[in-house]
Scaffold this active site. Structure first.
Site, PDB file in Angstrom:
ATOM      1  N   HIS A 285     -36.146 -30.855  40.769  1.00 51.99           N
ATOM      2  CA  HIS A 285     -34.991 -31.196  40.294  1.00 51.99           C
ATOM      3  C   HIS A 285     -33.752 -30.277  40.741  1.00 51.99           C
ATOM      4  O   HIS A 285     -34.013 -29.377  41.135  1.00 51.99           O
ATOM      5  CB  HIS A 285     -34.887 -31.236  38.707  1.00 51.99           C
ATOM      6  CG  HIS A 285     -35.082 -29.851  38.180  1.00 51.99           C
ATOM      7  ND1 HIS A 285     -34.161 -29.092  38.220  1.00 51.99           N
ATOM      8  CD2 HIS A 285     -36.215 -29.389  37.440  1.00 51.99           C
ATOM      9  CE1 HIS A 285     -34.449 -27.755  37.523  1.00 51.99           C
ATOM     10  NE2 HIS A 285     -35.851 -27.928  37.202  1.00 51.99           N
ATOM     11  N   HIS A 328     -35.717 -18.406  35.605  1.00 50.97           N
ATOM     12  CA  HIS A 328     -34.587 -17.845  36.493  1.00 50.97           C
ATOM     13  C   HIS A 328     -33.695 -16.916  35.869  1.00 50.97           C
ATOM     14  O   HIS A 328     -33.816 -16.487  34.702  1.00 50.97           O
ATOM     15  CB  HIS A 328     -33.763 -18.949  36.830  1.00 50.97           C
ATOM     16  CG  HIS A 328     -32.997 -19.619  35.870  1.00 50.97           C
ATOM     17  ND1 HIS A 328     -31.433 -19.998  36.156  1.00 50.97           N
ATOM     18  CD2 HIS A 328     -32.866 -20.080  34.606  1.00 50.97           C
ATOM     19  CE1 HIS A 328     -31.067 -20.587  35.048  1.00 50.97           C
ATOM     20  NE2 HIS A 328     -32.079 -20.740  34.097  1.00 50.97           N
ATOM     21  N   GLU A 334     -25.132 -18.265  30.048  1.00 50.49           N
ATOM     22  CA  GLU A 334     -25.579 -19.430  29.625  1.00 50.49           C
ATOM     23  C   GLU A 334     -25.582 -19.498  28.054  1.00 50.49           C
ATOM     24  O   GLU A 334     -26.385 -18.985  27.556  1.00 50.49           O
ATOM     25  CB  GLU A 334     -26.561 -19.799  30.380  1.00 50.49           C
ATOM     26  CG  GLU A 334     -26.818 -19.803  31.703  1.00 50.49           C
ATOM     27  CD  GLU A 334     -28.192 -20.280  32.261  1.00 50.49           C
ATOM     28  OE1 GLU A 334     -28.856 -20.869  31.383  1.00 50.49           O
ATOM     29  OE2 GLU A 334     -28.398 -20.020  33.525  1.00 50.49           O
ATOM     30  N   HIS A 361     -28.191 -16.923  27.079  1.00 52.04           N
ATOM     31  CA  HIS A 361     -28.578 -15.884  28.210  1.00 52.04           C
ATOM     32  C   HIS A 361     -27.852 -15.497  28.935  1.00 52.04           C
ATOM     33  O   HIS A 361     -27.028 -16.084  29.844  1.00 52.04           O
ATOM     34  CB  HIS A 361     -29.827 -16.912  28.809  1.00 52.04           C
ATOM     35  CG  HIS A 361     -30.873 -17.448  27.965  1.00 52.04           C
ATOM     36  ND1 HIS A 361     -31.017 -18.875  27.657  1.00 52.04           N
ATOM     37  CD2 HIS A 361     -31.691 -16.890  26.942  1.00 52.04           C
ATOM     38  CE1 HIS A 361     -32.037 -19.172  27.088  1.00 52.04           C
ATOM     39  NE2 HIS A 361     -32.404 -17.860  26.448  1.00 52.04           N
ATOM     40  N   HIS A 367     -34.771 -15.812  32.049  1.00 52.97           N
ATOM     41  CA  HIS A 367     -35.387 -17.176  30.644  1.00 52.97           C
ATOM     42  C   HIS A 367     -35.882 -18.186  31.644  1.00 52.97           C
ATOM     43  O   HIS A 367     -36.033 -18.252  32.640  1.00 52.97           O
ATOM     44  CB  HIS A 367     -34.030 -17.485  30.017  1.00 52.97           C
ATOM     45  CG  HIS A 367     -33.045 -18.131  30.574  1.00 52.97           C
ATOM     46  ND1 HIS A 367     -31.988 -17.327  31.427  1.00 52.97           N
ATOM     47  CD2 HIS A 367     -32.520 -18.943  30.971  1.00 52.97           C
ATOM     48  CE1 HIS A 367     -31.224 -17.940  32.121  1.00 52.97           C
ATOM     49  NE2 HIS A 367     -31.451 -19.245  31.977  1.00 52.97           N
TER      50      HIS A 367
HETATM   51 FE   LIG Z   1     -30.644 -21.148  32.517  1.00 50.15          FE
END
Ligand SMILES: [Fe+2]
Length: 445
Positions: A285, A328, A334, A361, A367
Site C-alpha cells: 500500500h 514505522h 501523528e 505517536h 509504532h
Molecule cells: Fe504512523
C-alpha cells in the site's frame, strides 16, 4: 463564491460603493495579507447592517476554561517520546461548544502564527442565541464524532453531522447549536496559513477530496440592532480567543447581520463519504498521505504543518503484501482519532482504540500494528476484502514536535497506561537464522 439573502444587496462591479445598497456597511474580512500571491490570497467582502467594530472594549474572561491558570501556555506543554493512547473522552452535558473545548496537545505559538492546537470538544448545551465566538489564533477544523453541530456563522449556517467535517477560518464569528443533543468530537486549530486541497501529482485532475464537494453557507441575517447602535442595551456577548486566552465584550446589536457576501474566505463543510479513496491494486500500500483530505503546508514544499488524513471504508486487494500499516518511525508527529468502527491495525473494544478516543505517536516514536493485528494480517488469506464498513479513523499529522497539555496527560484521566505493553509487549520473534550463518550474520562456506 457569493451569497446574498436579498438580490439587490450585493454591489455589482465594485466592492465599496459610496453608499452600499439598502444602507448596508461594507466590511472586508482578510484571511491573508493584502499582497499575498493570487493563488494564496483569501479575502471576502461582507455587507452588513452594522460593522463588527461597534462594541465596547474586550475584557479578559478570567474564569474561562482557557484562562484560570493559563493551561495552554506553550511553556506548559510536555514533550515526551512515549506512545500515548486515550480511552474515549467523557461527554460533558454542562458545557457549550466553547467552554467544552479542551486542548490535548499542540505545538508553536499563535502570536507568531506558527503551529497547531489539537482539541477534544464535548458539549451538552447549545450556545446562547445572543453569543458569538471567534478565534484570532487560527482556522479551526472540526471533526464531529458523536452528535450534530448546527453552526451559525457570519456568513450563514453549516449543519455538520458525524462523518462530516467543517473549517471555520480565523476571525469568522460563530455560534454552535446542538440539534440532536450532546456532542463530542475533535478539532485542529491551525495557527499558520490555511487548509488547502493536496496536490494530486500523477493521480491527475480528480480524486481524493474533490473541490466541488465542499459546501459554503448561504447568507442569513437577523435584524436586531439594539435601541441604537451605540446606546442600546448590551445583550449580545462576543467571545474572542486571542493568544489562547478568552476575552469578552457585550454589544447592543446582533453579530449575525450579514445580508450579502462575496469572496474566497468563508467557512465550509465536507462529507467524508465523498472522499474518492485511492490505493494499491498490485502490492504494497502507498504511504498514508494518499488519504489526505486537506493539508496546510509549511514553508518547505511537501512538508505539512498539518495534514488531515482519513482511513475510510475501502477495498483491499493487494497481493503478497502486508496490508495494514507497517511498523514505522516518522519524522512527523501523528495524532489519531476514531470517528466510528474499528481501525485495521488496532484492537477495538475496552482498552483498545475506540471511537471518541485518540492516540499520539510523536516525532520518531516507533509504532505500528499491535501484536494480534500483525499476526492476523501476516497469516490472512489475501483475497479481495471490503474493509471498514461504517468505520472511519483519521489523523492530524504534523511536521512539528507535539507537546501534551496537563489536561491531556493527567486531568482527563483517559491515558491508557497499558497501551504499549498491550500493543507490542507480546510481539513474537519470527526470525529463523538460515542454516550455515554464523552468529555475527556472516554466511559460512
Ligand atoms: Fe504512523
Amino acid at each position: 463564491m457569493a451569497s446574498t439573502r436579498i438580490m439587490s444587496a450585493l454591489p455589482i462591479g465594485q466592492n465599496s460603493p459610496q453608499k452600499p445598497p439598502h444602507g448596508l456597511y461594507a466590511e472586508k474580512l482578510s484571511g491573508t495579507a493584502f499582497t499575498a500571491p493570487r493563488h494564496e490570497n483569501k479575502q471576502s467582502w461582507l455587507y452588513r447592517i452594522l460593522p463588527s467594530c461597534a462594541h465596547p472594549p474586550f475584557q479578559e474572561d478570567k474564569g474561562g476554561p482557557f484562562n484560570s491558570d493559563k493551561p495552554y501556555d506553550a511553556s506548559k506543554l510536555q514533550y515526551i517520546p512515549n506512545q500515548l493512547r486515550w480511552d474515549p473522552f467523557d461527554h460533558d452535558e454542562q458545557t457549550d461548544f466553547v467552554s467544552g473545548l479542551r486542548l490535548v496537545a499542540g505545538a508553536g505559538d499563535p502570536t507568531l502564527k506558527q503551529g497547531i492546537g489539537m482539541y477534544i470538544y464535548a458539549a451538552g448545551k447549545s450556545m446562547d442565541e445572543r453569543t458569538a465566538f471567534y478565534s484570532a489564533d487560527g482556522d479551526l477544523l472540526i471533526v464531529t464524532q458523536d452528535g450534530v453541530l448546527d453552526i451559525r456563522t457570519d456568513l450563514g449556517w453549516l449543519l455538520v453531522r458525524p462523518m462530516e467535517i467543517c473549517v471555520i477560518p480565523r476571525g469568522i464569528r460563530y455560534q454552535v447549536h446542538l440539534p440532536s443533543g450532546p456532542v463530542r468530537g475533535y478539532a485542529l486549530e491551525l495557527y499558520q496559513g490555511h487548509f488547502t486541497l493536496p496536490e494530486l501529482g500523477p493521480i491527475g485532475s480528480n480524486g481524493l477530496a474533490n473541490a466541488r464537494d465542499f459546501q459554503a453557507p448561504v447568507a442569513c441575517f437577523s435584524e436586531d440592532s439594539g435601541a441604537t447602535a451605540a446606546e442600546g442595551p448590551n445583550t449580545y456577548t462576543i467571545t474572542a480567543k486571542f493568544n489562547n486566552t478568552l476575552f469578552k465584550t457585550q454589544q447592543s446589536h446582533t453579530p449575525f447581520d450579514v445580508v450579502a457576501w462575496h469572496g474566497n474566505y468563508y467557512p465550509y463543510k465536507y462529507d467524508l463519504g465523498r472522499f474518492n479513496t485511492i490505493g494499491s491494486v498490485s502490492f504494497d500500500h502507498p504511504d498514508p498521505s494518499i488519504f489526505t483530505v486537506l493539508t496546510a503546508q509549511s514553508d518547505h514544499a511537501g512538508t505539512a504543518v498539518a495534514d488531515f488524513v482519513i482511513f475510510p471504508p475501502r477495498w483491499m486487494v493487494a497481493e503478497d503484501t502486508f496490508r495494514p500499516p507497517w511498523y514505522h518511525r516518522n519524522t512527523m508527529s501523528e495524532f489519531m482519532g476514531l470517528i466510528d468502527g474499528v481501525y485495521d491495525a488496532k484492537k477495538g473494544g475496552k482498552g483498545g482504540f475506540m471511537p471518541g478516543g485518540a492516540s499520539l505517536h510523536n516525532v520518531m516514536s516507533g509504532h505500528g500494528p499491535d501484536a494480534d493485528s500483525y499476526e492476523g494480517a501476516r497469516n490472512a488469506e489475501l483475497k479481495p476484502v471490503h474493509f471498514g464498513k461504517g468505520s472511519c479513523a483519521f489523523m492530524f499529522e504534523s511536521c512539528l514536535m507535539v507537546g501534551v497539555t496537563e489536561w491531556g496527560l493527567n486531568t482527563c484521566q483517559k491515558v491508557q497506561n497499558a497501551y504499549v505493553d498491550h500493543s507490542w509487549g507480546s510481539v513474537k520473534v519470527h526470525w529463523k537464522k538460515p542454516e550455515g550463518a554464523s552468529a555475527d550474520g556472516h554466511l559460512l562456506k
